[in-house]
Design a protein around this motif. Structure first.
Motif, short mmCIF file in Angstrom:
data_model
loop_
_atom_site.label_atom_id
_atom_site.label_comp_id
_atom_site.label_asym_id
_atom_site.label_seq_id
_atom_site.Cartn_x
_atom_site.Cartn_y
_atom_site.Cartn_z
N GLY A 45 -9.87 31.40 10.67
CA GLY A 45 -10.50 32.52 9.46
C GLY A 45 -11.17 33.39 9.10
N LYS A 46 -12.37 33.13 9.73
CA LYS A 46 -13.43 34.56 9.94
C LYS A 46 -13.01 35.49 10.68
CE LYS A 46 -17.10 30.79 11.18
NZ LYS A 46 -17.65 30.52 11.59
N LYS A 47 -11.52 35.46 10.83
CA LYS A 47 -11.36 36.85 12.07
C LYS A 47 -12.38 36.94 12.98
CE LYS A 47 -9.40 39.05 7.78
NZ LYS A 47 -9.35 40.41 6.65
N GLU A 48 -12.03 35.37 13.76
CA GLU A 48 -13.21 35.78 15.30
C GLU A 48 -11.24 35.39 16.00
OE1 GLU A 48 -17.54 33.95 13.90
OE2 GLU A 48 -15.02 33.04 14.34
N VAL A 49 -11.53 36.63 17.11
CA VAL A 49 -10.48 35.91 18.27
C VAL A 49 -11.43 35.08 19.11
CG1 VAL A 49 -9.54 37.23 20.13
CG2 VAL A 49 -9.57 38.83 18.02
N LEU A 50 -10.38 33.93 18.94
CA LEU A 50 -10.39 32.72 19.77
C LEU A 50 -10.32 32.61 21.28
CD1 LEU A 50 -10.12 30.17 16.91
CD2 LEU A 50 -12.12 30.97 17.24
N ASP A 51 -8.95 32.94 21.24
CA ASP A 51 -8.37 33.19 22.67
C ASP A 51 -7.54 34.48 22.44
OD1 ASP A 51 -7.48 31.58 25.22
OD2 ASP A 51 -5.76 31.14 24.22
N ILE A 52 -7.21 34.56 24.01
CA ILE A 52 -6.03 35.53 23.70
C ILE A 52 -5.18 34.94 25.24
CG2 ILE A 52 -5.43 37.47 25.24
CD1 ILE A 52 -7.87 39.28 23.35
N ASN A 53 -4.12 34.74 25.37
CA ASN A 53 -2.91 34.55 26.64
C ASN A 53 -2.03 35.32 27.42
OD1 ASN A 53 -1.69 33.20 28.44
ND2 ASN A 53 -1.14 31.71 27.18
N ILE A 54 -2.32 36.02 28.57
CA ILE A 54 -1.67 36.56 28.99
C ILE A 54 -0.96 36.12 29.95
CG2 ILE A 54 -1.46 39.19 30.17
CD1 ILE A 54 -4.49 39.42 28.68
N ASP A 55 0.74 36.28 30.22
CA ASP A 55 1.05 35.66 30.78
C ASP A 55 1.41 37.24 32.57
OD1 ASP A 55 3.54 35.54 32.74
OD2 ASP A 55 5.24 34.71 30.97
N PRO A 56 1.06 36.56 33.26
CA PRO A 56 0.59 37.30 34.94
C PRO A 56 1.92 38.03 34.70
CG PRO A 56 0.26 34.79 34.79
CD PRO A 56 0.75 34.76 33.72
N GLU A 57 3.03 37.56 34.41
CA GLU A 57 4.21 38.87 34.49
C GLU A 57 3.86 39.70 33.02
OE1 GLU A 57 8.34 37.13 34.00
OE2 GLU A 57 7.82 35.37 35.13
N ALA A 58 3.08 39.96 32.68
CA ALA A 58 3.07 41.05 31.36
C ALA A 58 2.32 42.40 32.69
CB ALA A 58 2.25 40.74 30.37
N VAL A 59 1.48 41.54 33.16
CA VAL A 59 0.01 42.57 33.84
C VAL A 59 0.78 43.04 35.40
CG1 VAL A 59 -2.11 42.69 35.46
CG2 VAL A 59 -1.41 40.86 33.70
N ASP A 60 1.30 44.17 34.59
CA ASP A 60 1.54 45.42 36.00
C ASP A 60 0.46 46.90 35.85
OD1 ASP A 60 3.33 47.18 37.17
OD2 ASP A 60 4.74 47.59 35.45
N PRO A 61 0.45 47.15 37.94
CA PRO A 61 -0.83 47.53 37.91
C PRO A 61 -0.94 49.05 37.40
CG PRO A 61 -0.98 46.41 39.61
CD PRO A 61 0.35 45.80 38.08
N ASP A 62 1.17 49.63 37.43
CA ASP A 62 1.17 50.81 36.93
C ASP A 62 1.65 50.99 35.69
OD1 ASP A 62 1.33 50.98 40.38
OD2 ASP A 62 3.11 50.47 40.30
N ASP A 63 1.25 50.23 34.81
CA ASP A 63 1.80 50.05 32.90
C ASP A 63 0.63 49.78 32.45
OD1 ASP A 63 2.27 50.79 30.92
OD2 ASP A 63 4.82 50.20 31.00
#
Length: 114
Positions: free
Chosen positions: A56-74
């Protein structure tokens, strides 16, 4: 000597009651703000490949990225997904705050309160 000269005039009962209500509302809002700061909201983008959690203080607590979303070309697409998820989480935090504070103010929009 004129009556009441040099003394503070008494507040009419109606004004006194209104002042008490405003003070009560202020205390409730302070309590609610403390509670809201502890609450968390989550949002995702790209069908859930990027998920962001903020408080509620608008602080980012966590970011989760699915490894399949990581494309070095994009990398730009991944950056866009992260931005979209963060913005949506912040929007949800604002919405949560407005909704909870609206319970105290009776839906009255008071500029500068939240």
């Amino acid at each position: 000597m004129a009556k009441g000269k040099g003394k503070m005039p008494m507040m009419p009962g109606n004004m006194n009651n209104m002042l008490k209500q405003v003070q009560k509302m202020q205390k409730e809002m302070e309590k609610m703000q403390g509670e809201l700061e502890e609450k968390e909201v989550e949002a995702s983008a790209g069908g859930g490949v990027v998920t962001v959690k903020v408080n509620g203080k608008k602080e980012v607590l966590d970011i989760n990225i699915d490894p399949e979303a990581v494309d070095p070309d994009d990398v730009e697409m991944l950056q866009d997904l992260i931005i979209a998820a963060i913005n949506e989480a912040l929007r949800k935090a604002d919405e949560m705050t407005s909704k909870e504070m609206g319970k105290i103010t009776g839906g009255m929009n008071v500029p500068g309160l939240f």
